[in-house]
Design an enzyme around this catalytic site. Structure first.
Site, PDB file in Angstrom:
ATOM      1  CD  GLU A 161      -3.103   0.854   0.305  1.00 28.48           C
ATOM      2  OE1 GLU A 161      -2.468   1.840  -0.135  1.00 28.48           O
ATOM      3  OE2 GLU A 161      -4.331   0.735   0.180  1.00 28.48           O
ATOM      4  NE  ARG A 177      -5.671  -3.377   8.629  1.00 25.57           N
ATOM      5  CZ  ARG A 177      -5.616  -2.716   7.484  1.00 25.57           C
ATOM      6  NH1 ARG A 177      -5.039  -1.526   7.412  1.00 25.57           N
ATOM      7  NH2 ARG A 177      -6.151  -3.239   6.388  1.00 25.57           N
ATOM      8  CG  ASN A 232      -6.428   1.171   5.316  1.00 28.59           C
ATOM      9  OD1 ASN A 232      -5.725   0.166   5.286  1.00 28.59           O
ATOM     10  ND2 ASN A 232      -7.227   1.498   4.309  1.00 28.59           N
ATOM     11  CG  ASN A 234      -8.476   2.448   1.052  1.00 27.51           C
ATOM     12  OD1 ASN A 234      -7.274   2.308   1.289  1.00 27.51           O
ATOM     13  ND2 ASN A 234      -9.300   1.425   0.994  1.00 27.51           N
ATOM     14  CG  ASP A 285      -7.282   0.342  -2.100  1.00 28.07           C
ATOM     15  OD1 ASP A 285      -6.898   1.135  -1.222  1.00 28.07           O
ATOM     16  OD2 ASP A 285      -7.144  -0.892  -1.979  1.00 28.07           O
TER      17      ASP A 285
END
Length: 283
Positions: free
Chosen positions: A19, A99, A101, A147, A195
């Protein structure tokens, strides 16, 4: 327009959930993470040199700091690594089952850090603004999978993705104040989920399509004007890098895939695909 030609492998890797590629102009390198592998990767295109930093928690994003080192969006909050590797928390707020991101640095040098529930519970995440001194402001609540986040070249617009909505939204922004949320574009069913994203020098938004095997470029008016087909099913994010900011780097994942191909999890690059602009460092 759709195209598949020109996509190359920059770094062959088996990242579980690659990512957040980010170009670090001061160091001449690309930074990206493997979230579930708890790794921060760097890559220098000129020399081919690579480094890997192991983190003690899942790491959603890593961004350069103005004085060297990195700021990271971890499971339990936002922290900093000094150039000598010294670790310190800027904002620590552990929430069971949640968590960090994706994240991005705003034009004023603050980190806008998203979160999500591990089981993707609707509304289980949020979007925080974390200033260099650790002062924290909640920008959005009731987020499911926070995202892609990015700003227009003039800094007046912020683009944002909460993946399950299938939308790329746009906000009017001034400092930490956002408003006027509206839809820029919606990714239709069957084409994957939006995303991570980046914005180019023309103000167009590039977004990676999870389970769509492609990148899309939308104009500031929301018109789809380019699709790049990829040799992977789960691209996660993209960013311009290289000395002239003309190469588009793409992170990918193999998590959840049956029989992943050898490229899934690698860092890809589309050379000379557009023109980026310099992104601010944290602080």
């Amino acid at each position: 327009m759709s195209a598949r030609t020109g996509v190359e492998v920059a770094v062959r890797e088996r990242a579980t959930l690659g990512e957040g590629p980010t170009w670090d102009p001061a160091a001449g390198r690309l930074v990206w993470v493997d979230i579930l592998g708890s790794r921060v990767h760097t890559y220098e295109p000129g020399s081919g040199r690579r480094t890997v930093l192991a983190t003690e928690q899942h790491v959603g994003a890593a961004k350069p700091r103005t004085d060297g080192g990195l700021v990271v969006n971890l499971r339990d909050g936002v922290a900093s690594y000094a150039p000598d590797g010294t670790f310190s928390w800027l904002h620590r707020e552990p929430v069971p089952g949640r968590r960090g991101n994706d994240a991005a640095v705003a034009p004023d040098g603050a980190l806008w850090a998203g979160s999500m529930a591990y089981d993707e519970t609707p509304g289980g995440g949020n979007l925080l603004r974390v200033a260099p001194d650790g002062t924290t402001t909640e920008i959005l609540d009731d987020v499911t999978v926070s995202n892609g986040t990015g700003w227009s070249p003039d800094g007046t617009l912020m683009y944002y993705v909460d993946t399950p909505t299938r939308r790329i939204d746009v906000f009017d922004v001034e400092g930490e104040r956002v408003g006027g949320r509206r839809e820029l574009a919606t990714v239709e069913e069957g084409a994957g989920f939006p995303d991570g994203l980046t914005v180019d020098a023309e103000g167009c938004v590039w977004v990676a399509l999870w389970d769509g095997g492609a990148l899309r470029r939308y104009t500031p008016s929301g018109t789809l004007d380019r699709t790049v087909l990829l040799p992977v099913r789960r691209p996660t994010a993209c960013a311009f890098g290289g000395p002239g900011l003309t190469d588009l780097y793409i992170s990918t994942a193999h998590v959840g895939l049956n029989a992943p191909t050898p490229l899934e999890g690698s860092l890809l690059v589309l050379p000379e695909s557009g023109q980026g602009f310099t992104q601010p460092a944290f602080g």
